[in-house]
Design a protein around this motif. Structure first.
Motif, short mmCIF file in Angstrom:
data_model
loop_
_atom_site.label_atom_id
_atom_site.label_comp_id
_atom_site.label_asym_id
_atom_site.label_seq_id
_atom_site.Cartn_x
_atom_site.Cartn_y
_atom_site.Cartn_z
N THR A 45 1.70 4.75 1.53
CA THR A 45 1.42 5.35 2.61
C THR A 45 1.49 6.74 2.36
O THR A 45 0.91 7.43 3.41
N PRO A 101 0.70 -0.81 0.01
CA PRO A 101 0.44 0.14 0.17
C PRO A 101 1.36 1.41 0.34
O PRO A 101 2.06 1.51 1.09
N ASP A 127 -3.71 5.07 0.46
CA ASP A 127 -3.77 3.20 0.59
C ASP A 127 -3.66 2.42 1.79
O ASP A 127 -3.04 3.62 3.17
N SER A 128 -4.71 1.66 2.06
CA SER A 128 -4.95 1.12 4.06
C SER A 128 -4.20 -0.04 4.22
O SER A 128 -3.71 -0.93 3.14
N THR A 129 -3.50 0.30 5.12
CA THR A 129 -1.87 -0.71 5.54
C THR A 129 -3.14 -1.66 6.80
O THR A 129 -2.49 -2.81 7.28
N PRO A 156 1.42 -4.46 5.26
CA PRO A 156 2.13 -3.73 5.88
C PRO A 156 2.27 -2.59 4.52
O PRO A 156 2.33 -3.54 3.83
N PRO A 157 3.04 -1.27 4.96
CA PRO A 157 4.05 -0.53 4.01
C PRO A 157 4.86 -1.41 4.41
O PRO A 157 5.66 -1.70 4.42
N GLY A 198 -5.59 2.05 8.67
CA GLY A 198 -4.72 2.41 8.36
C GLY A 198 -4.66 3.42 7.44
O GLY A 198 -3.76 2.88 6.22
N ASN A 213 -4.82 -5.12 -3.65
CA ASN A 213 -4.05 -5.18 -3.47
C ASN A 213 -3.56 -6.64 -4.16
O ASN A 213 -4.41 -7.70 -4.98
N THR A 263 -8.83 -5.12 2.99
CA THR A 263 -8.26 -4.03 2.85
C THR A 263 -9.11 -2.61 2.80
O THR A 263 -10.40 -3.52 2.02
#
Ligand SMILES: [Zn+2]
Lengths: 394, 135
Positions: free
Chosen positions: A247, A245, A257-259, A263-264, B95, B42, B30
């Motif tokens: 970030t 993602p 983008d969502s983590t 993970p980043p 996140g 993703n 996600t």
């Protein structure tokens, strides 16, 4: 086999109010003269597109080829926002490396309206670039300002640091005959200029300009046979995309983008752009003599200096304050004067960066000359995830 | 109440609480804002089942700025114009960092790391957008 930069040419940046085709043709002719090559000998033409000049801008390769006089040469036109010029270089270089042609001309030019860049016209509620203006009034400087404020909060950078970047780049730009802004400025002038997007002031933010830039690229073998300059070679062209993602809140997005699930990545997008170029060239930041980075704002130059590895995260300000990134310093950043002195002419800008790399590496940059320049990197980023970095070496 | 400036990006409950509307991938979890439909982005997920998801109403300021000059069309600038404040707010659970206008606060009232809560407000020509407000 390598691809060499046999010629460079530019039309001076400014607000000239003429057609982008004129600037492109002037730059192309200058590059051909510099290379010592006739237009009719060019086998391949790549035009970096402009989206604010109607249909001729969308098919810039053909527009420039027609203007220079149809010769039957093969062409391509490409658009990758601010990375358009680098993309055009990549296409030409790849075609030469593939053995499909020996010599290519790369041209980018733009003619720009006054003021903020605005979205392409019409009611387009499914285009995020239109929606960010409609819903938020989020201009390009707003995004640059978010990054600048983040630096201040995370690293303790100050508006005085940002002003010092402008002072440094204006000093270099005053020595560049192709720059639009040739006056040196003081920190006081920067800090007294009107606030545009807090904490960035008018003089922290790059303008939009008219301009044109061109390169003649050739295979090393062809250049030798024809007696063209082989002094400067392209060691790498990085055109990477972000890794998911992403970030960092990228222009023109509403969110990162969502983590939540993944993970980043190890590197941010900007850092990955330079990293890929270093890998391809077999070089590292310690091997560079100088760098040209995309200073859309003064604060963004500091981000880039870290992203291309000249300083650890948060320490570009230290490098700046020590004078290391100024002309005559240990590792000059934007010896051309950067976007601060040019203003952005989107499809021409990445090509102009490589013009500066070439002049410096040839040792023909005059009063801006970086002593004993051997290797340099030019980096930028196009909207929606077009990375671009080019490394040239002697 | 005024109509939203965009459909399906936020919702106001009967009690006035405003929620951003995103989507969540049923395969990898996600979260997306603005709502992503049709396919998951993703690269390790082939998911195509994205269901509506309400995002956290509170987050912390990632960064902020303002527009000292009236933004150009299609933004409808108020006359007389007062600077629009913008904040990028980080939602811990999702996140994700979401950009929005800020309601009734100026840059002088904000700092990075400060908590804000979602609300809504009207654009100068009438329709509503989500806005970040005092928590
Ligand atoms: Zn998924």
């Amino acid at each position: 086999m390598d691809v060499v930069i046999a010629g460079t040419g530019m039309h001076p940046w400014g607000k000239w109010g003429r057609s982008f085709v004129e600037y492109g043709v002037a730059a192309a002719r200058a590059a051909l003269r510099d290379a010592g090559l006739d237009w009719t000998e060019v086998q391949y033409v790549v035009g970096a597109d402009t989206i604010r000049n109607g249909y001729p801008g969308f098919i810039a390769g053909a527009t420039f080829a027609q203007a220079l006089g149809w010769t039957g040469a093969r062409i391509a036109s490409c658009y990758a926002a601010c990375a358009s010029g680098a993309q055009a270089i990549d296409i030409a270089r790849t075609r030469i490396l593939a053995g499909l042609c020996d010599v290519a001309l790369v041209v980018g030019a733009d003619s720009t309206p006054k003021g903020f860049f605005t979205p392409v016209g019409g009611d387009r509620p499914d285009d995020p670039d239109w929606l960010r203006f409609r819903l938020l009034g989020a201009t390009n400087p707003a995004y640059f300002a978010l990054y600048a404020r983040r630096r201040m909060a995370l690293y303790g950078d100050t508006p005085e640091d940002f002003a010092a970047v402008k002072v440094k780049n204006a000093q270099a730009g005053s020595l560049n005959e192709n720059a639009r802004y040739r006056k040196t400025v003081t920190a006081e002038e920067v800090l007294a200029s009107p606030m545009v997007a807090d904490p960035l002031r008018l003089m922290d933010i790059c303008a939009t300009s008219d301009g044109g830039a061109a390169l003649v690229l050739a295979s090393e073998g062809y250049a030798r046979r024809r007696g063209l300059s082989t002094a400067v070679r392209i060691a790498a062209v990085s055109t990477v995309t972000p890794s998911f993602p992403n970030t960092v809140l990228e222009l023109p997005c509403f969110a990162t983008d969502s983590t939540a699930a993944v993970p980043p990545p190890e590197r941010t997008f900007r850092a990955s752009i330079a990293h890929a170029a270093y890998e391809e060239a077999g070089l590292g930041p310690q091997d560079l003599s100088f760098a040209e980075v995309y200073d859309l704002s003064t604060a963004l130059e500091l981000d880039w200096a870290e992203d291309v590895g000249l300083a650890p995260p948060g320490e570009a300000g230290k490098l700046l304050r020590a004078g290391d990134t100024a002309l005559g310093g240990r590792i000059p950043v934007n010896p051309s004067g950067g976007l601060a002195s040019f203003g952005e002419a989107i499809p021409a800008q990445a090509i102009a960066q490589v013009c500066e790399l070439t002049r410096q590496l040839r040792g023909t940059a005059g009063s801006r000359q970086v002593v004993n320049a051997r290797a340099a990197l030019a980096a930028n980023q196009g909207l929606f995830g077009h990375g671009s970095a080019i490394i040239a070496v002697t | 109440m005024a109509a939203p400036a965009i459909d399906g990006w936020f919702v106001t409950d009967d009690d006035g609480a405003v929620h951003l509307l995103g989507t969540r991938c049923a395969g990898c979890r996600t979260v997306y804002f603005p709502p992503q439909t049709g396919f998951c982005r993703n690269p390790h997920c082939a998911g195509e089942d994205l269901t509506p998801a309400r995002l956290s109403r509170r987050g912390t300021v990632w960064s902020y700025t303002n527009a000292c000059y009236p933004p150009p069309a299609p933004f409808a600038a108020a006359e007389p114009y007062t600077p629009v404040t913008l904040a990028a707010v980080e939602l811990a659970e999702e996140g994700i960092v979401v950009l929005g206008q800020v309601k009734d606060l100026t840059v002088d009232d904000l700092h990075v790391g400060m908590e804000l809560e979602l609300t809504s407000g009207a654009l100068a020509d009438g329709p509503l957008v989500w806005m970040w407000g005092r928590a």
